[in-house]
Motif scaffolding. Sequence first.
Motif, short mmCIF file in Angstrom:
data_model
loop_
_atom_site.label_atom_id
_atom_site.label_comp_id
_atom_site.label_asym_id
_atom_site.label_seq_id
_atom_site.Cartn_x
_atom_site.Cartn_y
_atom_site.Cartn_z
N UNK A 1 -3.57 -1.76 -8.18
CA UNK A 1 -4.66 -2.60 -8.43
C UNK A 1 -5.82 -1.98 -8.16
N UNK A 2 -6.88 -2.97 -9.03
CA UNK A 2 -8.34 -2.24 -7.89
C UNK A 2 -9.23 -1.35 -8.59
N UNK A 3 -8.65 -0.58 -9.65
CA UNK A 3 -8.93 0.69 -10.33
C UNK A 3 -8.52 1.44 -9.48
N UNK A 4 -9.56 2.74 -9.51
CA UNK A 4 -8.91 4.33 -9.14
C UNK A 4 -9.26 4.04 -7.36
N UNK A 5 -10.44 3.96 -7.38
CA UNK A 5 -11.19 4.33 -5.89
C UNK A 5 -9.91 4.36 -4.55
N UNK A 6 -9.83 5.26 -3.77
CA UNK A 6 -8.71 4.91 -2.71
C UNK A 6 -9.07 4.32 -1.76
N UNK A 7 -7.45 3.47 -0.59
CA UNK A 7 -8.33 2.54 -0.20
C UNK A 7 -6.99 3.01 0.93
N UNK B 1 0.79 -0.65 0.06
CA UNK B 1 0.05 -0.43 -0.14
C UNK B 1 0.12 1.36 0.27
N UNK B 2 0.35 2.07 -0.79
CA UNK B 2 0.95 2.92 -0.71
C UNK B 2 0.33 4.27 -2.13
N UNK B 3 0.92 5.73 -1.60
CA UNK B 3 -0.26 6.47 -2.07
C UNK B 3 -1.71 6.70 -2.37
N UNK B 4 -2.62 5.79 -1.09
CA UNK B 4 -4.47 5.45 -0.91
C UNK B 4 -4.37 4.68 -1.96
N UNK B 5 -3.78 4.12 -2.33
CA UNK B 5 -3.93 3.08 -3.79
C UNK B 5 -2.64 1.44 -3.32
N UNK B 6 -2.71 -0.11 -3.41
CA UNK B 6 -2.73 -0.72 -3.53
C UNK B 6 -1.79 -1.29 -4.77
N UNK B 7 -0.07 -1.73 -4.69
CA UNK B 7 0.29 -2.31 -6.01
C UNK B 7 0.46 -3.45 -6.20
N UNK B 8 1.05 -3.52 -6.88
CA UNK B 8 2.00 -5.02 -7.34
C UNK B 8 2.83 -4.98 -8.22
N UNK B 9 3.65 -6.15 -7.78
CA UNK B 9 4.73 -5.46 -9.05
C UNK B 9 4.91 -7.56 -8.92
N UNK B 10 6.16 -7.95 -10.15
CA UNK B 10 5.90 -9.62 -10.62
C UNK B 10 6.70 -9.67 -11.46
N UNK B 11 6.79 -10.95 -11.51
CA UNK B 11 7.86 -11.37 -12.02
C UNK B 11 7.83 -11.87 -13.83
N UNK B 12 8.94 -10.87 -14.58
CA UNK B 12 7.60 -11.47 -16.17
C UNK B 12 8.10 -13.34 -15.95
N UNK B 13 9.10 -13.89 -15.96
CA UNK B 13 9.12 -15.36 -15.80
C UNK B 13 9.60 -14.82 -14.51
#
Length: 338
Positions: free
Chosen positions: A42-48, A19-31
């Motif tokens: 993640x989850x659209x533009x709603x603030x959390x 969580x950062x800046x009122x949002x949830x963020x995801x990172x992933x391995x490309x492979x």
Amino acid sequence: MNGPWLLRGRDGSLSTYATRDEAVWCRAERQPSLHWTSARRVGGEQRVRAQLAVGQGPDGYAHLVAWRPTVRGEFGLVHSTHFRPHLSALDWVPIGHPNKKGDRTGLPAVAVDAEGRAHVFVRNQGGGVSMLAQKERGGWGPWHDLGGLGAHEELAAVTGHSGRIELYATTDDGLLRWSQEKPGEALVPDDALEARVRPGTLTALHNSKADGTALFFTDPEGMLHTWRPGGVPRPLLAAAGPGPVAALGCVVDGRACTLLAQRSASGRVVICVCPTEQGSVGLRWTESGPQLPAGSRVAVAEDAQGRVVAASLTEDGELRLARQKDGTGPALDTWQTV
């Protein structure tokens, strides 16, 4: 953060949530074991708000639960499912409030049963614990008050043997546990366990390699304990720092073990390997990696090759990883910023 924020998906790729800046963020391995994507919202533009619960089902899908503001001074819980970390997650869906409306009541927890249905838990305004579960054919059932008067804010939920959900909470007097006798049934309370627990230090782990659930917590003097339902709490070693430990069931040199990780008081990541069902004599923390700022999180998982991976994440989003060295033992290789 509540739950495993470092996950391995169906294709073996690792992903992280923060969580950062009122949002949830995801990172992933490309492979699996290769380069990582940049952070995606993640989850659209709603603030959390920065109180995120993460759970993962046997299908590898991630379930995310957070608080979002509704009207002035009030909040509601929202849920999103992330089927694959390389794809966009579903938009946040409102799932209500344990007391219909009001302020935030605690840090939510989420566990996913064998059918892929999320179960959400959160403390309610009365000081007990409430639960909400997905229906078999979609949608959500009603909120249920599970009791547990005097529960502290932090909860620990885990999916145990055969997909049965277990929930743990702490009170001023000890530990509370709820469990399902069979998958899909209602959670029922067990007898409370008298124990001295520092609030905010609870971690629950279902170790499939050892076929059982273990709870880890720190007492007010700073000693880390483990407890398995039906037994008594067992001291392990002095906790290296505040907050809960990260835990992973793994096999080391042919033995079923639990690997624990924590940010130490000195700021470095520390690792300890505890052979399952053995005493705590000789257990010690091993430091690894650079010093981390206060507020950094630590997690452990297994990658697609079955190697232990340790991760650290700072509050500003800097992610570092270290993988298990080739050969025997749990020693980690050089930490890399990704």
